[in-house]
Write a protein that holds these residues in place. Structure first.
Motif, PDB file in Angstrom:
ATOM      1  N   PRO A 167       0.840  -1.205   0.000  1.00 48.98           N
ATOM      2  CA  PRO A 167       0.000   0.000   0.000  1.00 48.98           C
ATOM      3  C   PRO A 167       0.875   1.254   0.000  1.00 48.98           C
ATOM      4  CG  PRO A 167      -0.046  -1.064   2.145  1.00 48.98           C
ATOM      5  CD  PRO A 167       0.651  -2.003   1.215  1.00 48.98           C
ATOM      6  N   PRO A 168       0.357   2.396  -0.480  1.00 46.34           N
ATOM      7  CA  PRO A 168       1.166   3.618  -0.589  1.00 46.34           C
ATOM      8  C   PRO A 168       1.776   4.084   0.726  1.00 46.34           C
ATOM      9  CG  PRO A 168      -0.869   3.843  -1.841  1.00 46.34           C
ATOM     10  CD  PRO A 168      -0.978   2.570  -1.072  1.00 46.34           C
ATOM     11  N   ASP A 169       1.016   4.022   1.844  1.00 41.56           N
ATOM     12  CA  ASP A 169       1.561   4.504   3.114  1.00 41.56           C
ATOM     13  C   ASP A 169       2.773   3.681   3.562  1.00 41.56           C
ATOM     14  OD1 ASP A 169       0.030   2.277   3.486  1.00 41.56           O
ATOM     15  OD2 ASP A 169      -0.816   2.907   5.404  1.00 41.56           O
ATOM     16  N   GLN A 170       2.752   2.372   3.268  1.00 44.82           N
ATOM     17  CA  GLN A 170       3.891   1.527   3.625  1.00 44.82           C
ATOM     18  C   GLN A 170       5.111   1.856   2.751  1.00 44.82           C
ATOM     19  OE1 GLN A 170       3.009  -2.652   3.582  1.00 44.82           O
ATOM     20  NE2 GLN A 170       5.120  -3.277   3.997  1.00 44.82           N
ATOM     21  N   LEU A 171       4.872   2.095   1.465  1.00 49.38           N
ATOM     22  CA  LEU A 171       5.972   2.464   0.564  1.00 49.38           C
ATOM     23  C   LEU A 171       6.581   3.800   0.966  1.00 49.38           C
ATOM     24  CD1 LEU A 171       4.450   1.410  -2.875  1.00 49.38           C
ATOM     25  CD2 LEU A 171       6.429   0.384  -1.750  1.00 49.38           C
ATOM     26  N   PHE A 172       5.741   4.773   1.278  1.00 53.49           N
ATOM     27  CA  PHE A 172       6.249   6.079   1.723  1.00 53.49           C
ATOM     28  C   PHE A 172       7.068   5.930   3.007  1.00 53.49           C
ATOM     29  CE2 PHE A 172       2.819   8.244  -0.830  1.00 53.49           C
ATOM     30  CZ  PHE A 172       3.698   8.974  -1.612  1.00 53.49           C
ATOM     31  N   ARG A 173       6.593   5.086   3.924  1.00 49.46           N
ATOM     32  CA  ARG A 173       7.269   4.929   5.211  1.00 49.46           C
ATOM     33  C   ARG A 173       8.667   4.339   5.041  1.00 49.46           C
ATOM     34  NH1 ARG A 173       3.476   2.492   7.327  1.00 49.46           N
ATOM     35  NH2 ARG A 173       4.189   0.329   7.323  1.00 49.46           N
ATOM     36  N   HIS A 174       8.852   3.473   4.065  1.00 50.40           N
ATOM     37  CA  HIS A 174      10.161   2.844   3.854  1.00 50.40           C
ATOM     38  C   HIS A 174      11.065   3.658   2.930  1.00 50.40           C
ATOM     39  CE1 HIS A 174       9.712  -1.009   5.938  1.00 50.40           C
ATOM     40  NE2 HIS A 174       8.441  -0.960   5.589  1.00 50.40           N
ATOM     41  N   LEU A 175      10.491   4.331   1.943  1.00 54.32           N
ATOM     42  CA  LEU A 175      11.308   4.995   0.929  1.00 54.32           C
ATOM     43  C   LEU A 175      11.690   6.430   1.282  1.00 54.32           C
ATOM     44  CD1 LEU A 175       9.659   3.733  -2.390  1.00 54.32           C
ATOM     45  CD2 LEU A 175      11.722   2.901  -1.263  1.00 54.32           C
ATOM     46  N   MET A 176      10.831   7.128   2.033  1.00 54.08           N
ATOM     47  CA  MET A 176      11.120   8.528   2.351  1.00 54.08           C
ATOM     48  C   MET A 176      12.420   8.697   3.150  1.00 54.08           C
ATOM     49  SD  MET A 176       9.278  10.871   1.055  1.00 54.08           S
ATOM     50  CE  MET A 176       7.694  11.254   0.325  1.00 54.08           C
ATOM     51  N   PRO A 177      12.642   7.913   4.210  1.00 53.43           N
ATOM     52  CA  PRO A 177      13.926   8.039   4.921  1.00 53.43           C
ATOM     53  C   PRO A 177      15.126   7.744   4.026  1.00 53.43           C
ATOM     54  CG  PRO A 177      12.331   6.862   6.270  1.00 53.43           C
ATOM     55  CD  PRO A 177      11.730   6.991   4.915  1.00 53.43           C
ATOM     56  N   ARG A 178      14.976   6.779   3.127  1.00 56.68           N
ATOM     57  CA  ARG A 178      16.078   6.487   2.202  1.00 56.68           C
ATOM     58  C   ARG A 178      16.324   7.646   1.246  1.00 56.68           C
ATOM     59  NH1 ARG A 178      15.993   0.098   0.430  1.00 56.68           N
ATOM     60  NH2 ARG A 178      15.770  -0.773   2.532  1.00 56.68           N
ATOM     61  N   TYR A 179      15.264   8.324   0.880  1.00 56.37           N
ATOM     62  CA  TYR A 179      15.410   9.483  -0.010  1.00 56.37           C
ATOM     63  C   TYR A 179      16.202  10.588   0.687  1.00 56.37           C
ATOM     64  CZ  TYR A 179      14.078  13.486  -2.905  1.00 56.37           C
ATOM     65  OH  TYR A 179      14.098  14.615  -3.695  1.00 56.37           O
ATOM     66  N   ILE A 180      15.908  10.860   1.957  1.00 57.72           N
ATOM     67  CA  ILE A 180      16.638  11.872   2.718  1.00 57.72           C
ATOM     68  C   ILE A 180      18.098  11.455   2.887  1.00 57.72           C
ATOM     69  CG2 ILE A 180      16.788  13.090   4.917  1.00 57.72           C
ATOM     70  CD1 ILE A 180      14.449  13.920   3.144  1.00 57.72           C
ATOM     71  N   THR A 181      18.325  10.169   3.182  1.00 56.08           N
ATOM     72  CA  THR A 181      19.698   9.670   3.311  1.00 56.08           C
ATOM     73  C   THR A 181      20.466   9.863   2.014  1.00 56.08           C
ATOM     74  OG1 THR A 181      18.956   8.005   4.907  1.00 56.08           O
ATOM     75  CG2 THR A 181      21.086   7.640   3.855  1.00 56.08           C
ATOM     76  N   THR A 182      19.811   9.589   0.893  1.00 45.86           N
ATOM     77  CA  THR A 182      20.460   9.743  -0.413  1.00 45.86           C
ATOM     78  C   THR A 182      20.806  11.197  -0.682  1.00 45.86           C
ATOM     79  OG1 THR A 182      19.191   7.849  -1.242  1.00 45.86           O
ATOM     80  CG2 THR A 182      20.212   9.277  -2.877  1.00 45.86           C
ATOM     81  N   GLN A 183      19.932  12.119  -0.300  1.00 46.47           N
ATOM     82  CA  GLN A 183      20.199  13.540  -0.521  1.00 46.47           C
ATOM     83  C   GLN A 183      21.417  14.007   0.281  1.00 46.47           C
ATOM     84  OE1 GLN A 183      18.359  13.960  -3.300  1.00 46.47           O
ATOM     85  NE2 GLN A 183      17.588  15.930  -2.606  1.00 46.47           N
ATOM     86  N   ILE A 184      21.515  13.578   1.538  1.00 49.44           N
ATOM     87  CA  ILE A 184      22.662  13.953   2.372  1.00 49.44           C
ATOM     88  C   ILE A 184      23.940  13.310   1.836  1.00 49.44           C
ATOM     89  CG2 ILE A 184      23.657  13.827   4.693  1.00 49.44           C
ATOM     90  CD1 ILE A 184      20.821  13.858   5.813  1.00 49.44           C
ATOM     91  N   PHE A 185      23.850  12.045   1.448  1.00 53.87           N
ATOM     92  CA  PHE A 185      25.026  11.341   0.905  1.00 53.87           C
ATOM     93  C   PHE A 185      25.501  12.001  -0.383  1.00 53.87           C
ATOM     94  CE2 PHE A 185      27.049   7.592  -1.193  1.00 53.87           C
ATOM     95  CZ  PHE A 185      28.016   7.362  -0.221  1.00 53.87           C
ATOM     96  N   HIS A 186      24.555  12.426  -1.210  1.00 49.64           N
ATOM     97  CA  HIS A 186      24.876  13.133  -2.461  1.00 49.64           C
ATOM     98  C   HIS A 186      25.602  14.445  -2.163  1.00 49.64           C
ATOM     99  CE1 HIS A 186      24.151  15.418  -6.178  1.00 49.64           C
ATOM    100  NE2 HIS A 186      23.606  16.336  -5.430  1.00 49.64           N
ATOM    101  N   ALA A 187      25.154  15.182  -1.142  1.00 51.93           N
ATOM    102  CA  ALA A 187      25.815  16.440  -0.772  1.00 51.93           C
ATOM    103  C   ALA A 187      27.229  16.191  -0.258  1.00 51.93           C
ATOM    104  CB  ALA A 187      24.981  17.165   0.293  1.00 51.93           C
TER     105      ALA A 187
END
Length: 363
Positions: free
Chosen positions: A287-307
Motif C-alpha cells: 500500500p502507498p503509506d507503507q511504501l512512503f514509510r520505507h522509501l522517504m527516509p532512504r530518499y533523505i539519506t540519499t540527498q545527504i550522501f549526495h551532498a
C-alpha cells in the motif's frame, strides 16, 4: 640588502616548498578523479529512487482516505520557527576559499533567519565547520530522563531539550567526511527525521559546495525538509564561481589531466530517468503509506550522501587549484630571488675589481 648566502638559503627553502605543493597538487588531482567516479556511481540509484517516489505520488493520493492525514510526516509543511542547518565544509585547509565561502554563505543564511526571529540548530560536518562554530555558539543541552511503568517492567527513556540561546550547535559530525559510508549517513538522516517528526524542528537546510565539474561548482543552501517536490533541488541561496576562479581551475585541471567538462550521462542514468515517466500503469504490491514509510527516509539519506560526495569532490578541486597557484608563485619567487642574488654577486665582484684597480693605481 641580504647577502648571497642568505639568498641561496631562501631559494633552497622556496624550492622545497614548491616540491611539496606540486606533490599536493598531484595527490589532489588523483583524489578528485576518484571522488568524481564515486559521485557518478551514486547518481543512478538516487535518480531511480526519486523516480519511484514520483511515480508513486502520481498514481496514489498523498492523503489517507480514512484519516485524511498526509501519508508521511516528512511531507507535512508548517510554520518555520525552529530551523536545522547542516553545514558541510572540509577536513583540511590549503583549499583556497573553499571553507571560508561555505562559512560565509551559512552565516548569511543564519542572519536572514535570525532577522525573522527563528531559532537555529547547527550540525557542522567536517573539522573546519566544527572549528568555526564550536567557539561562536553554545552546544545544545539535553536532559536524559527515565521513567518506569508497570511495576518497573517497562522503561520510558526521553531526552528533554533545554534551549539556552537562539543559535545552538545540536550535534557535530567530525568523521562523516572521512568515512562517507552509508551506515553513518543513515544514522544522521534518521536522527534528523526523528526530530522533524516529533516537531522539534520545522525545516532542514543543508549548506554545501555543489559540484558538476572543475569549472562548474557553486555554494548552495538547499532545503531538505519538508519535501515539496521529489527529485528536484530547492535552492534558497547560492554563490557562483567568478570568471577568474574558473580560469585558474581550468588551467590547473588541464595541467593535471583532469577533464573540465561535465560527465555525460551513463546508460544506467538514462534508464533510471525513464522509469516512472512513461504512461504505464505500474502496480505496487504494498500500500502507498507503507511504501512512503520505507522509501522517504532512504530518499533523505540519499540527498545527504549526495551532498557529502559533491562537497568532497569540490574540496579536492579547490585544493588542486590552490596548490597549482602556490607552485606557480613559488617558481616566480625563485626567479626573482635568483635575479637578486646574481645582482648582489655582480656588485660584490665589481667592488672587488674596483678595489684591486684602485690599489694598483696607488702603487
Amino acid at each position: 640588502m641580504a647577502n648571497v648566502l642568505d639568498l641561496r638559503r631562501r631559494i633552497r627553502s622556496v624550492k622545497n616548498t614548491r616540491q611539496i605543493t606540486k606533490a599536493m597538487k598531484m595527490v589532489s588531482a588523483a583524489k578528485l578523479r576518484r571522488a568524481q567516479e564515486r559521485a557518478l556511481q551514486a547518481r543512478p540509484y538516487a535518480q531511480m529512487l526519486a523516480n519511484v517516489l514520483e511515480s508513486l505520488v502520481r498514481r496514489s493520493d498523498l492523503y489517507n482516505e480514512d484519516s485524511g492525514e498526509v501519508m508521511h510526516p516528512l511531507l507535512v509543511e508548517r510554520e518555520e520557527k525552529n530551523v536545522l542547518v547542516l553545514v558541510i565544509a572540509g577536513d583540511k585547509g590549503f583549499a583556497g576559499g573553499f571553507n571560508s565561502n561555505i562559512g560565509k554563505a551559512a552565516q548569511r543564511f543564519i542572519d536572514e533567519r535570525r532577522a525573522m526571529s527563528q531559532n537555529i540548530d547547527l550540525e557542522p560536518v567536517g573539522k573546519k565547520a566544527i572549528g568555526l562554530y564550536k567557539k561562536r555558539f553554545p552546544a545544545a543541552v539535553y536532559e536524559h530522563k527515565e521513567e518506569l511503568y508497570d511495576n518497573d517492567l517497562a522503561k520510558h527513556i526521553e531526552d528533554i531539550r533545554h534551549r539556552a540561546a537562539p543559535i545552538e550547535v545540536a550535534a557535530e559530525h567530525p568523521t562523516l567526511l572521512v568515512k562517507r559510508n552509508v551506515e553513518e549517513v543513515t544514522a544522521v538522516a534518521n536522527s534528523i527525521i526523528a526530530r522533524y517528526e516529533s516537531v522539534e524542528i520545522d525545516s532542514v537546510y543543508v549548506v554545501y559546495n555543489e559540484f558538476k565539474s572543475v569549472i562548474s561548482q557553486r555554494v548552495v543552501v538547499e532545503k531538505l525538509l519538508p519535501i515539496r517536490k521529489l527529485g528536484s533541488h530547492e535552492i534558497t541561496v547560492l554563490e557562483e564561481m567568478t570568471e577568474e576562479q574558473r580560469e585558474a581551475a581550468a588551467k590547473a585541471a588541464q595541467e593535471s589531466g583532469v577533464s573540465i567538462n561535465e560527465p555525460e550521462e551513463t546508460v544506467a542514468e538514462q534508464e533510471a530517468k525513464k522509469f516512472g515517466t512513461a504512461e504505464v500503469d505500474y502496480i505496487f504490491d504494498q500500500p502507498p503509506d507503507q511504501l512512503f514509510r520505507h522509501l522517504m527516509p532512504r530518499y533523505i539519506t540519499t540527498q545527504i550522501f549526495h551532498a557529502l560526495l559533491e562537497s568532497t569532490a569540490a574540496e579536492h578541486a579547490a585544493r588542486m587549484t590552490a596548490t597549482d597557484a602556490a607552485t606557480k608563485n613559488a617558481g616566480e619567487l625563485i626567479d626573482k630571488l635568483s635575479l637578486t642574488m646574481n645582482r648582489v654577486r655582480q656588485a660584490a665582484i665589481t667592488k672587488e675589481i674596483i678595489e684591486i684597480v684602485s690599489g694598483a693605481a696607488a702603487l
